[in-house]
Every structure is written in C-alpha cells, then in structure tokens.
Scaffold this motif. Structure first.
Motif, mmCIF file in Angstrom:
data_model
loop_
_atom_site.group_PDB
_atom_site.id
_atom_site.type_symbol
_atom_site.label_atom_id
_atom_site.label_comp_id
_atom_site.label_asym_id
_atom_site.label_seq_id
_atom_site.Cartn_x
_atom_site.Cartn_y
_atom_site.Cartn_z
ATOM 1 N N GLU A 94 -70.000 79.712 31.627
ATOM 2 C CA GLU A 94 -69.462 78.882 32.650
ATOM 3 C C GLU A 94 -68.977 77.144 32.861
ATOM 4 O O GLU A 94 -69.577 76.655 31.873
ATOM 5 N N VAL B 276 -69.325 74.243 34.866
ATOM 6 C CA VAL B 276 -70.609 74.093 35.765
ATOM 7 C C VAL B 276 -69.837 72.496 36.385
ATOM 8 O O VAL B 276 -69.746 72.368 37.316
ATOM 9 N N GLU B 277 -69.769 71.919 35.209
ATOM 10 C CA GLU B 277 -69.297 70.449 35.687
ATOM 11 C C GLU B 277 -68.111 69.837 35.288
ATOM 12 O O GLU B 277 -68.008 70.170 33.822
ATOM 13 N N LYS C 15 -72.779 66.044 38.611
ATOM 14 C CA LYS C 15 -73.083 66.964 40.415
ATOM 15 C C LYS C 15 -74.806 67.802 39.860
ATOM 16 O O LYS C 15 -75.258 68.232 41.227
ATOM 17 N N ASP C 16 -74.811 68.330 39.099
ATOM 18 C CA ASP C 16 -75.524 69.407 38.734
ATOM 19 C C ASP C 16 -77.041 69.004 37.834
ATOM 20 O O ASP C 16 -76.163 68.615 36.740
ATOM 21 N N SER C 17 -77.871 69.489 38.070
ATOM 22 C CA SER C 17 -78.660 70.003 37.361
ATOM 23 C C SER C 17 -78.792 69.845 36.464
ATOM 24 O O SER C 17 -79.398 69.188 35.461
ATOM 25 N N ARG C 18 -78.068 70.981 36.035
ATOM 26 C CA ARG C 18 -78.230 71.324 34.337
ATOM 27 C C ARG C 18 -77.333 70.451 33.595
ATOM 28 O O ARG C 18 -77.305 70.312 32.494
ATOM 29 N N THR C 19 -76.389 69.705 33.839
ATOM 30 C CA THR C 19 -75.677 68.724 33.725
ATOM 31 C C THR C 19 -77.023 67.812 32.540
ATOM 32 O O THR C 19 -76.543 67.088 32.071
ATOM 33 N N GLN C 20 -76.916 67.152 34.163
ATOM 34 C CA GLN C 20 -78.422 65.831 33.812
ATOM 35 C C GLN C 20 -79.326 66.778 33.133
ATOM 36 O O GLN C 20 -79.306 64.988 32.511
#
Ligand SMILES: Nc1ncnc2c1ncn2[C@@H]1O[C@H](COP(=O)(O)OP(=O)(O)OP(=O)(O)O)[C@@H](O)[C@H]1O
Length: 252
Positions: free
Chosen positions: A224, A226-227, A239-244
């Motif tokens: 996906e 994600v950002e 913005k997204d915890s997975r990116t972080q």
C-alpha cells in the motif's frame, strides 16, 4: 502550478494471485524527483515496473486500475512506445558487454530498428553523454567497450543510453546501491541536473538519499501507499505511525 506527468488511480499489480501493489493512487509532478521507499518486499520495484509496462513481461503478472501519462491511459498505448517515453535505469549498471561506449548509447535506436545517419548518431551520442555528465571522461575513448569503465561511469553510461531515446520520465531502481560513495554522490548530483529536463522516479532503500535528492517521497508498506508528501514534510512530520516507525529505524 506544477503539472502532473504520470498518475496512477486505484492501481493494483499481481504476480499470479499474489497481490503486491494495492490500490495505489499517486500523482507524479513533472520535473520533480520522486523517491519511493519502504521495507523490502513492499512492492516498490513492482510499482516502478508498472509505470513503463515492464511488469507485464513476467509470465503470470497482471495489473488492474489506471496508469496515466499526460491523462492518457498508458495501458492503452503501444508498450514499446511507453518504454521509449519512460526509460529505466537498473540497480546494477548493465551496459551491453560486447558494445563500445558509442554503440551502447545508441543501442535503443538499433534495437528498435530506427535508421540514423552517422551525423545523427554522433549528435545523439555526444548530447546524451553530455547530459549524463560522462562526455568529458570518455570523449577520446568512445570506441572502447563500456565495461572498461568504473561502476559509477557505467551507471552514467546506462543513464546516457536511457536519455538517448529522449524519454520524458526516467525510472531508477536503486541506481546507486551497487556504487561506492563517490560514484553515488556524482549520480546524485546528476539527478539534480536531470530533473531540469526529465521527471525522475527513484526506488531507494537509503533514507538519507531520499532526503538529499527527492522533492516528494512515497512510503510503501505491504503493497500500500501509506503516505506521499513533500520529502521535507514527510521526514520532519510523518502523518502515519508506520512511516514514522520506518524513518526512525524501528523496522527496515
Ligand atoms: N518475478 C517475480 N515473481 C513472483 N513474485 C515476485 C517477483 N518479483 C517480486 N515478487 C514478489 O512481489 C512482492 C513485491 O516485490 P518487489 O520487488 O516489488 O518489492 P520491493 O519493495 O521492491 O523489495 P526490495 O526492496 O527487496 O527490492 C514480493 O513479495 C516479491 O516476493
């Protein structure tokens, strides 16, 4: 206002029943460098190869959704034409081993059956090598084999070969991962030059590289998107915890 050159709409890619790119919608602005990053196996290379219709060359591979080039569905165009407009540079420099530097640059014309005069060939070779920042290093050895060059020079030769076909977009799949730091930095400098004339989409595992070279970054996770945001914004304020988690090194 930036104009969009490539966009995908609800785009999916499969290997057989394995769904590896999931519903990706993304606009790629002209004359930008876009970094595509994310953990191993998340579909980055597959997505890249869908942009110039190389994915479909793999038996059992399929796609669904729209991929537009200037608002035209590129899956309704001739795939050969698409690959001329959207060139690709691979992870390992892959000049044709039996061809000279000169013949490597114009290989795309020969392979596609274009007939050119000697003057046209000479002009294309010089112009493409100039654009790939290799001309000064090879202008006196154009008839030597491309494989005599260093890894970084070979990668610039591959960039020259892609540029020779006058593409609008250059896809680069981890273009510096096989190179030493000096060659890497010369390719990164070159990317900055190239974006004046082309749009670059680069898959990279190297977050520092994404931060150094790209205008926008797309973060993929498990197929996906994600950002997708301006690179600076994505690295400073994901913005997204997975990116972080990814950019802070919690997984790779
Ligand atoms: N030729 C292939 N045939 C079948 N499955 C494939 C093929 N190439 C890739 N895959 C699968 O598709 C998924 C996505 O792979 P892809 O190479 O696009 O990921 P990636 O994010 O580029 O990974 P990496 O960073 O390791 O290069 C993976 O599960 C992979 O195993």
């Amino acid at each position: 206002m930036e104009s969009t050159i490539v966009s995908s709409r609800n785009f999916n890619a499969y290997f057989g029943t394995n769904h590896v790119v999931k519903n990706v919608s993304m606009d790629i602005p002209k004359n930008n460098i876009i970094a595509v990053m994310g953990p191993s196996g998340c579909g980055k290379t597959t997505y890249l190869r869908c942009i110039n219709r190389m994915h479909e060359l793999i038996p059992g591979a399929s796609v669904q959704g729209e991929m537009l080039l200037h608002d035209e569905d590129l899956y309704s165009l001739n795939p050969i034409l698409v690959r001329l407009k959207i060139g690709m540079v691979f992870q390992r420099p892959n000049p044709f081993p039996n061809l000279s530097i000169y013949d490597n640059v114009i290989a795309g014309y020969k392979l596609n059956g274009f007939k050119l005069s000697k003057k046209e060939r000479d002009e294309i070779v010089e112009h493409s090598l100039q654009k790939a920042a290799l001309w000064n290093e090879v202008k006196d050895t154009l008839h030597k084999k491309g494989t005599f060059l260093s890894g970084g020079q070979q990668q610039r030769l591959c960039i020259a070969r892609a540029i020779a076909m006058e593409p609008e977009v250059l896809l680069m799949d981890e273009p510096t991962s096989a190179l030493d730091p000096i060659s890497t930095s010369s390719i990164e400098e070159l990317m900055h030059e190239l974006k004046k004339n082309y749009t670059l989409v680069i898959v990279t595992h190297n977050m520092q590289q994404a931060a150094r070279v790209s205008d926008k970054t797309a973060f993929f996770f498990l197929g996906e998107l994600v950002e997708y945001n301006d690179t600076r914004e994505m690295f400073i304020n994901p913005k997204d915890s997975r990116t972080q988690n990814y950019i802070t090194g919690r997984f790779s």
